[in-house]
Design a protein around this motif. Structure first.
Motif, PDB file in Angstrom:
ATOM      1  N   THR A   9      48.217 -35.636   4.186  1.00 21.13           N
ATOM      2  CA  THR A   9      49.240 -34.640   3.871  1.00 21.13           C
ATOM      3  C   THR A   9      49.867 -34.015   5.111  1.00 21.13           C
ATOM      4  N   THR A  10      49.269 -34.221   6.265  1.00 22.48           N
ATOM      5  CA  THR A  10      49.836 -33.730   7.516  1.00 22.48           C
ATOM      6  C   THR A  10      50.442 -34.904   8.266  1.00 22.48           C
ATOM      7  N   ALA A  11      51.688 -34.776   8.695  1.00 18.12           N
ATOM      8  CA  ALA A  11      52.351 -35.862   9.417  1.00 18.12           C
ATOM      9  C   ALA A  11      51.563 -36.212  10.672  1.00 18.12           C
ATOM     10  N   GLY A  12      51.327 -37.501  10.843  1.00 20.15           N
ATOM     11  CA  GLY A  12      50.580 -37.957  12.006  1.00 20.15           C
ATOM     12  C   GLY A  12      50.675 -39.455  12.170  1.00 20.15           C
ATOM     13  N   ALA A  13      50.086 -39.932  13.270  1.00 19.68           N
ATOM     14  CA  ALA A  13      50.144 -41.354  13.623  1.00 19.68           C
ATOM     15  C   ALA A  13      49.358 -42.197  12.638  1.00 19.68           C
ATOM     16  N   LEU A  14      49.945 -43.312  12.245  1.00 17.18           N
ATOM     17  CA  LEU A  14      49.279 -44.299  11.409  1.00 17.18           C
ATOM     18  C   LEU A  14      49.020 -45.573  12.208  1.00 17.18           C
ATOM     19  N   TYR A  15      50.007 -46.004  12.989  1.00 14.83           N
ATOM     20  CA  TYR A  15      49.868 -47.195  13.829  1.00 14.83           C
ATOM     21  C   TYR A  15      50.512 -46.897  15.178  1.00 14.83           C
ATOM     22  N   THR A  41      56.764 -39.883   3.283  1.00 17.78           N
ATOM     23  CA  THR A  41      57.755 -39.940   4.355  1.00 17.78           C
ATOM     24  C   THR A  41      57.179 -40.760   5.498  1.00 17.78           C
ATOM     25  N   LEU A  42      58.019 -41.585   6.147  1.00 19.91           N
ATOM     26  CA  LEU A  42      57.573 -42.365   7.305  1.00 19.91           C
ATOM     27  C   LEU A  42      58.443 -42.063   8.520  1.00 19.91           C
ATOM     28  N   PHE A  43      57.838 -42.192   9.697  1.00 24.74           N
ATOM     29  CA  PHE A  43      58.496 -41.883  10.964  1.00 24.74           C
ATOM     30  C   PHE A  43      58.255 -42.995  11.977  1.00 24.74           C
ATOM     31  N   HIS A  44      59.202 -43.161  12.920  1.00 27.98           N
ATOM     32  CA  HIS A  44      59.036 -44.024  14.095  1.00 27.98           C
ATOM     33  C   HIS A  44      59.313 -43.133  15.290  1.00 27.98           C
ATOM     34  N   THR A  45      58.273 -42.880  16.082  1.00 30.98           N
ATOM     35  CA  THR A  45      58.409 -41.936  17.185  1.00 30.98           C
ATOM     36  C   THR A  45      57.769 -42.484  18.455  1.00 30.98           C
ATOM     37  N   THR A  46      58.154 -41.895  19.573  1.00 33.02           N
ATOM     38  CA  THR A  46      57.545 -42.241  20.854  1.00 33.02           C
ATOM     39  C   THR A  46      56.610 -41.133  21.324  1.00 33.02           C
ATOM     40  N   THR A  48      54.979 -37.094  19.542  1.00 27.18           N
ATOM     41  CA  THR A  48      54.344 -36.395  18.434  1.00 27.18           C
ATOM     42  C   THR A  48      55.363 -35.689  17.544  1.00 27.18           C
ATOM     43  N   THR A  49      56.618 -36.117  17.596  1.00 28.35           N
ATOM     44  CA  THR A  49      57.662 -35.510  16.777  1.00 28.35           C
ATOM     45  C   THR A  49      57.754 -36.244  15.446  1.00 28.35           C
ATOM     46  N   TYR A  50      57.469 -35.509  14.387  1.00 30.95           N
ATOM     47  CA  TYR A  50      57.553 -36.052  13.032  1.00 30.95           C
ATOM     48  C   TYR A  50      58.511 -35.163  12.243  1.00 30.95           C
ATOM     49  N   ASP A  51      59.798 -35.423  12.383  1.00 36.66           N
ATOM     50  CA  ASP A  51      60.805 -34.631  11.680  1.00 36.66           C
ATOM     51  C   ASP A  51      62.020 -35.507  11.394  1.00 36.66           C
ATOM     52  N   GLU A  52      63.127 -34.878  10.990  1.00 38.90           N
ATOM     53  CA  GLU A  52      64.303 -35.656  10.605  1.00 38.90           C
ATOM     54  C   GLU A  52      64.861 -36.519  11.738  1.00 38.90           C
ATOM     55  N   THR A  53      64.547 -36.192  12.991  1.00 38.08           N
ATOM     56  CA  THR A  53      65.066 -36.993  14.107  1.00 38.08           C
ATOM     57  C   THR A  53      64.322 -38.311  14.283  1.00 38.08           C
ATOM     58  N   THR A  54      63.142 -38.459  13.679  1.00 36.57           N
ATOM     59  CA  THR A  54      62.357 -39.686  13.811  1.00 36.57           C
ATOM     60  C   THR A  54      62.072 -40.358  12.471  1.00 36.57           C
TER      61      THR A  54
END
Length: 104
Positions: A9-15, A41-46, A48-54
């Motif tokens: 439930t908390t946004a964080g790294a999966l892979y 929701t899924l993110f692609h980041t470089t 620790t930013t997990y928001d609308e920008t990623t």
């Protein structure tokens, strides 16, 4: 298979792409194992930013027992991250398929 887990439930790294590697993701599968509809929701980041920008999959509701399949190609560098969060922990399973390439 590069990764399989249940999303929390908390946004964080999966892979995370390992050092000295590049990754080409070829498929992401999502399965709602619960008896009620839940969002994910899924993110692609470089970092620790997990928001609308990623965001690569905006908050999407999955039907009870439903699944989603994304066959788009994602090219990632060492340290890049696929992250996510879900409405309820341990109910949405993510499976990531692709290739890790050693570039050392």
């Amino acid at each position: 298979m590069l990764h399989q887990s249940q999303i929390g439930t908390t946004a964080g790294a999966l892979y995370t792409v390992p050092a000295n590697h590049e990754t080409i993701i070829k498929n992401i599968k999502l399965v709602n194992n619960d008896t009620e509809a839940l969002w994910v929701t899924l993110f692609h980041t470089t970092g620790t930013t997990y928001d609308e920008t990623t965001t690569i999959l905006p908050e999407t509701t999955m039907l009870a027992g439903g699944f989603g399949n994304d066959d788009s190609t994602i090219t990632m560098d060492a340290g890049d991250i696929i992250g996510g969060d879900a409405e309820q922990a341990s109910e949405i399973t993510i499976t990531i398929y692709g290739d890790e390439i050693d570039v050392s």
